[in-house]
Each structure stands twice: as C-alpha cells, then as structure tokens.
Design an enzyme around this catalytic site. Structure first.
Site, PDB file in Angstrom:
ATOM      1  N   ASP A  78       0.900  -1.306  -0.040  1.00 44.26           N
ATOM      2  CA  ASP A  78       0.178  -0.102  -0.096  1.00 44.26           C
ATOM      3  C   ASP A  78       1.007   1.255   0.216  1.00 44.26           C
ATOM      4  OD1 ASP A  78      -1.811   2.120   0.713  1.00 44.26           O
ATOM      5  OD2 ASP A  78      -2.945   0.685   2.053  1.00 44.26           O
ATOM      6  N   ASP A 111      -3.818   7.310  -3.355  1.00 47.21           N
ATOM      7  CA  ASP A 111      -3.594   6.294  -2.344  1.00 47.21           C
ATOM      8  C   ASP A 111      -3.778   5.099  -3.180  1.00 47.21           C
ATOM      9  OD1 ASP A 111      -3.454   4.853  -0.068  1.00 47.21           O
ATOM     10  OD2 ASP A 111      -5.321   5.641   1.004  1.00 47.21           O
ATOM     11  N   HIS A 166     -11.730   6.132   2.105  1.00 52.13           N
ATOM     12  CA  HIS A 166     -11.742   7.395   2.680  1.00 52.13           C
ATOM     13  C   HIS A 166     -11.789   8.446   1.938  1.00 52.13           C
ATOM     14  CE1 HIS A 166      -7.405   7.042   2.363  1.00 52.13           C
ATOM     15  NE2 HIS A 166      -7.766   5.927   2.699  1.00 52.13           N
ATOM     16  N   HIS A 173      -6.242  10.668   5.766  1.00 45.29           N
ATOM     17  CA  HIS A 173      -7.694  10.192   6.045  1.00 45.29           C
ATOM     18  C   HIS A 173      -8.683  11.297   6.194  1.00 45.29           C
ATOM     19  CE1 HIS A 173      -5.516   6.346   7.047  1.00 45.29           C
ATOM     20  NE2 HIS A 173      -5.896   6.132   6.106  1.00 45.29           N
ATOM     21  N   GLU A 205     -11.075   1.455  -0.760  1.00 39.42           N
ATOM     22  CA  GLU A 205     -10.171   0.100  -0.588  1.00 39.42           C
ATOM     23  C   GLU A 205     -11.052  -1.143   0.116  1.00 39.42           C
ATOM     24  OE1 GLU A 205      -6.927   1.012   2.457  1.00 39.42           O
ATOM     25  OE2 GLU A 205      -7.816   3.090   2.262  1.00 39.42           O
ATOM     26  N   GLU A 244      -6.870  -1.220  -3.549  1.00 40.23           N
ATOM     27  CA  GLU A 244      -7.140   0.044  -3.309  1.00 40.23           C
ATOM     28  C   GLU A 244      -6.900   1.027  -4.364  1.00 40.23           C
ATOM     29  OE1 GLU A 244      -4.993   2.119  -0.075  1.00 40.23           O
ATOM     30  OE2 GLU A 244      -6.739   3.694  -0.201  1.00 40.23           O
TER      31      GLU A 244
HETATM   32 MN    MN Z   1      -6.269   4.262   1.894  1.00 40.88          MN
HETATM   33 MN    MN Z   2      -3.610   2.845   1.133  1.00 39.05          MN
END
Ligand code: MN
Ligand code: MN
Length: 291
Positions: A88, A99, A158, A166, A191, A285
């Site tokens: 990630d 992200d 998010h 976030h 995600e 994600e």
């Molecule tokens: Mn994330």
């Molecule tokens: Mn992430």
C-alpha cells in the site's frame, strides 16, 4: 481552502498522480519476488521521488494477518508461496494525495484474492455522484459472503484532504446506515479488505507509523534536541504520516523524540492492524475522482 477550490486543484494533478502510481506498480511487479521488504520499501519510496512526486506515507508492506499500517524497519524476505503481501503506497504532489494498494500471493488461499479483487472491482463501479456512500460496502459484503469470507468491518475507504491522508467521508467495507451521497469532483481512496477470519482488525504495538497532529504543543518538549527532531519532521512531512527510518538523526534520539511526542499528544501513532483471529487478509485500493 474551499471544497470546490480543493477539487479543482486536485483535478489538475490527478492524471500525473495516476501515471506515476502506474509506473511504481510496474516497478513493484518486477521486483517483489523474493524481495527484502526493507529494501523494497526504500526502493519504492525512491522510485516515487524519481518520478516527480513524494511518498504520502511510508510504504506499507503488510503480510498475512496484518491488514495495514506495517512498514518495514528490519530485513525480511518475501516468499509469495507463504506470504499474502499487501503493498500500500501513497504519493502526493503539493499535498494532493493518491492512495493505492494491491495484494501479491501465490499460495493455496487464492479464493481470498479472487473474492477481494471481484468485490473491489464491482463496488468501485458504484462510487458515483447520487449514490449513497453505503452502496460499495453492501456489495463487498455480498461478494465476500458468496465466497464464505468476510470483509473487515472496521476498515474501508476514505476521502483525501490537503496534506491529510484520511479525510471525510469514511466508507466502510460493509453496509452502514447513512443518508450521505458521493459528491461529483471529490477524490476518494476506495479500498477493500477481505479475510477468512473474524472480519475485524485489532490494534497491535509497537506502532511504526506516526503523524504530527498538534505542532502547537511543541513547547511541551523541554529537551531542545528532541524538539528539533519533531520540528524537522513537521517541516518535511507536515501532517502526513512518516516512519522512524525517514528521520536522519541518531536512532536513540528519534526513539525518545517520538515517545515524548506521543506522550504529549503532539504525535499520533498508527497502531499496526491485525486480523483478530490472525487469519489471512487481502486488500485492493485505488483513488478516483467521483463523476
Ligand atoms: Mn487508504
Ligand atoms: Mn492505502
């Protein structure tokens, strides 16, 4: 910054962020096999800089029952037959973040990967303006149950803010009660986490990822040497997460500065998130702009 202005500034950078993230994935695809996770994390972070962005947080390489928020501090070698490896990473340009995550695995529990990928792809289609934000989670839940698996009910997607990884809204991996809808132009990191365990994660320590949350309390740190380290972290990473290995000071001092910072409520620590039954977890994600 007003929301409309933020959306506009975000949009200007989105294509570049997306392209860089794809190139980073190409690099990871070629280098993950038998990799040393500490070297891999550092190399991914270097690659991001080489391509003209910055890491938005330390690369997470979370293995098996660890769902998220693990970043390597020690040498450990990946064996994809045994290890369900979630990579990630986040990148940012001027504080505008992208992200993304993916799971690599060659072992016997392929159904978890298949279910997570399918749930992720199907639910992603429902992230569009006018849809309630609980629709993706409902789909994830349905697809997981077709495979007799469970989504991680205390994790999810998010919003992404300016220098804020976030942000609102929080979008769970299961159905939840809300009237909130997706707004056109809003960047969303969506995600999906699916497990063959209990379906929720627990906090585990020591934490490996940190974030400055109250720099205005910096004077509560009385030792100048420690204050200097936290001030440096704030200057470099602002309100984005960082790892100890990103702080080029004497190791003991970094340790002390972070401990003090956490104690004095200046630094937030991200606990490592482990599946509560220590079962396998897969994750996918990506980041999109709501249309
Ligand atoms: Mn994330
Ligand atoms: Mn992430």
């Amino acid at each position: 910054m007003k929301l409309e202005e933020y959306f506009e500034e975000y949009k200007k950078r989105f294509d570049k962020l997306k392209k860089i993230s794809e190139e980073v994935w190409n690099y990871i695809d070629k280098n993950i096999e038998n990799a040393n996770i500490l070297e891999l994390a550092k190399n991914i972070e270097e690659k991001i800089k080489e391509l003209g962005a910055k890491p938005a947080f330390p690369v997470n390489i979370s293995i098996n029952e660890i769902a998220a928020h693990y970043t390597p501090e020690e040498n450990f070698y990946i064996d994809l037959e045994k290890h369900m490896v979630k990579i990630d990473f986040g990148i940012h340009i001027d504080g505008y973040i992208f992200d993304t995550a993916k799971t690599y695995y060659k072992g016997i529990h392929q159904e978890i990967i298949e279910a997570t990928k399918k749930a992720f792809e199907e639910s992603l289609k429902e992230i569009k303006s006018g849809n309630k934000i609980n629709i993706p989670g409902k789909i994830v839940e349905e697809i997981a149950s077709e495979y007799k698996l469970k989504p991680i009910r205390n994790l999810g997607g998010h919003g992404l803010g300016y220098f804020k990884i976030h942000d609102k809204p929080s979008i769970l991996n299961t159905f939840f009660k809300t009237e909130e809808e997706f707004i056109s132009g809003m960047p969303i990191a969506w995600e999906v986490f699916i497990t063959n365990g209990n379906g929720y994660v627990k906090d585990s320590y020591p934490a490996l990822i940190f974030e400055i949350k109250n720099i205005d309390k910096i004077n509560l740190i009385r030792v100048a040497e420690l204050r200097k380290i936290i001030e440096h972290a704030y200057k470099e990473f602002k309100t984005l997460p960082f790892a100890k290995r990103w702080l080029n000071f004497e190791k003991n001092l970094v340790e002390l500065a972070i401990n003090e910072g956490v104690k004095k409520d200046i630094i937030y620590e991200y606990s490592v998130l482990k599946e509560s039954k220590n079962s396998f977890v897969a994750q996918f994600e990506t980041t999109i702009i709501v249309e």
